[in-house]
Scaffold this motif. Sequence first.
Motif, PDB file in Angstrom:
ATOM      1  N   GLN A  38      -5.737  -3.779   5.817  1.00  0.00           N
ATOM      2  CA  GLN A  38      -6.182  -4.806   6.366  1.00  0.00           C
ATOM      3  C   GLN A  38      -5.090  -5.588   6.892  1.00  0.00           C
ATOM      4  OE1 GLN A  38      -8.508  -7.743   3.791  1.00  0.00           O
ATOM      5  NE2 GLN A  38      -9.570  -8.492   5.743  1.00  0.00           N
ATOM      6  N   ASP A  39      -5.114  -5.694   8.219  1.00  0.00           N
ATOM      7  CA  ASP A  39      -4.159  -6.628   9.038  1.00  0.00           C
ATOM      8  C   ASP A  39      -4.378  -7.856   8.953  1.00  0.00           C
ATOM      9  OD1 ASP A  39      -3.858  -4.202  11.413  1.00  0.00           O
ATOM     10  OD2 ASP A  39      -2.339  -4.510   9.796  1.00  0.00           O
ATOM     11  N   THR A  40      -3.692  -8.955   8.995  1.00  0.00           N
ATOM     12  CA  THR A  40      -3.920 -10.306   8.719  1.00  0.00           C
ATOM     13  C   THR A  40      -4.874 -10.931   9.931  1.00  0.00           C
ATOM     14  OG1 THR A  40      -2.016 -10.886   7.819  1.00  0.00           O
ATOM     15  CG2 THR A  40      -3.075 -12.709   8.698  1.00  0.00           C
ATOM     16  N   GLY A  41      -6.244 -11.423   9.464  1.00  0.00           N
ATOM     17  CA  GLY A  41      -7.235 -12.033  10.337  1.00  0.00           C
ATOM     18  C   GLY A  41      -7.970 -10.585  10.819  1.00  0.00           C
ATOM     19  N   ARG A  42      -8.054  -9.634  10.254  1.00  0.00           N
ATOM     20  CA  ARG A  42      -8.901  -8.584  10.958  1.00  0.00           C
ATOM     21  C   ARG A  42      -9.621  -8.061   9.551  1.00  0.00           C
ATOM     22  NH1 ARG A  42      -6.553  -5.233  15.566  1.00  0.00           N
ATOM     23  NH2 ARG A  42      -8.838  -5.129  16.095  1.00  0.00           N
ATOM     24  N   GLY A  43     -10.631  -7.278   9.926  1.00  0.00           N
ATOM     25  CA  GLY A  43     -11.247  -6.443   8.944  1.00  0.00           C
ATOM     26  C   GLY A  43     -10.585  -5.215   8.552  1.00  0.00           C
ATOM     27  N   PRO A  44     -11.062  -4.850   7.116  1.00  0.00           N
ATOM     28  CA  PRO A  44     -10.200  -3.530   6.723  1.00  0.00           C
ATOM     29  C   PRO A  44     -10.965  -2.434   7.381  1.00  0.00           C
ATOM     30  CG  PRO A  44     -11.431  -4.716   5.150  1.00  0.00           C
ATOM     31  CD  PRO A  44     -11.960  -5.474   6.287  1.00  0.00           C
ATOM     32  N   VAL A  45      -9.647  -1.433   7.594  1.00  0.00           N
ATOM     33  CA  VAL A  45      -9.897  -0.144   8.253  1.00  0.00           C
ATOM     34  C   VAL A  45      -9.365   1.114   7.301  1.00  0.00           C
ATOM     35  CG1 VAL A  45      -8.919   1.389   9.911  1.00  0.00           C
ATOM     36  CG2 VAL A  45      -9.102  -1.056  10.362  1.00  0.00           C
ATOM     37  N   SER A  46     -10.413   1.980   7.284  1.00  0.00           N
ATOM     38  CA  SER A  46     -10.177   2.990   6.059  1.00  0.00           C
ATOM     39  C   SER A  46      -9.092   3.951   6.450  1.00  0.00           C
ATOM     40  CB  SER A  46     -11.411   4.060   6.218  1.00  0.00           C
ATOM     41  OG  SER A  46     -11.347   4.966   5.347  1.00  0.00           O
ATOM     42  N   THR A 103      -8.032  -6.186  -5.746  1.00  0.00           N
ATOM     43  CA  THR A 103      -7.981  -7.560  -4.891  1.00  0.00           C
ATOM     44  C   THR A 103      -6.819  -7.338  -3.899  1.00  0.00           C
ATOM     45  OG1 THR A 103      -6.339  -8.209  -6.547  1.00  0.00           O
ATOM     46  CG2 THR A 103      -8.384  -9.254  -6.655  1.00  0.00           C
ATOM     47  N   GLY A 104      -6.154  -5.946  -3.823  1.00  0.00           N
ATOM     48  CA  GLY A 104      -5.200  -5.785  -2.727  1.00  0.00           C
ATOM     49  C   GLY A 104      -3.875  -5.914  -3.137  1.00  0.00           C
ATOM     50  N   THR A 105      -3.091  -5.286  -2.532  1.00  0.00           N
ATOM     51  CA  THR A 105      -1.517  -5.652  -2.342  1.00  0.00           C
ATOM     52  C   THR A 105      -1.019  -6.042  -1.294  1.00  0.00           C
ATOM     53  OG1 THR A 105      -0.918  -3.746  -4.288  1.00  0.00           O
ATOM     54  CG2 THR A 105       0.663  -4.257  -2.703  1.00  0.00           C
TER      55      THR A 105
END
Lengths: 111, 112
Positions: A38-46, A103-105
């Motif tokens: 997930q780039d800042t300000g964008r949705g997650p990408v598989s 919660t992500g890294t």
Amino acid sequence: KNQVEQSPQSLIILEGKNCTLQCNYTVSPFSNLRWYKQDTGRGPVSLTIMTFSENTKSNGRYTATLDADTKQSSLHITASQLSDSASYICVVRATGNQFYFGTGTSLTVIP
Amino acid sequence: DAGITQSPRHKVTETGTPVTLRCHQTENHRYMYWYRQDPGHGLRLIHYSYGVKDTDKGEVSDGYSVSRSKTEDFLLTLESATSSQTSVYFCAISESFQETQYFGPGTRLLVL
């Protein structure tokens, strides 16, 4: 309790270096595991998806591993680039209609 | 963003007002989802839909309702917004529940 834990919470590395992100889960019964970027300000990408029988899956410079016995997964990034700076999210799906998100890294690649 | 749009992209509203967020897809995927993302919590599922007029609750559905009258549109409504609903909201789609989800660009909602 079904949980997904990721480590480290944040990581800073130099451009060109390799790194490994960890995902430990207690989800049962297990169906599959996904890594998202997930780039800042964008949705997650598989990035990858792995089922119980798969140990390793690659997507370019990203290689995910899965050890279903120990309930651990890792995401290895080779020769990091500035564009790899993002949050990496591990998602485990149980059989049935349940997803569990880590919660992500947060990875920062510096020149 | 795989043919997914969200509107509005940013919204500021006051406590107690109704708010509707829209997700529109051009992929004809059967499943659509609404998530919220907050620091320290990651993504949490609010509601999802598995077909027109077919919806189900997720982990954090209290205070939210959804509707899906067409395959391509999935609406999320906050009947009476509260400050705790300040968040970034993501819509996602997938062909089936087992398949990869594709996420929209997100909507930033601030409830004052």
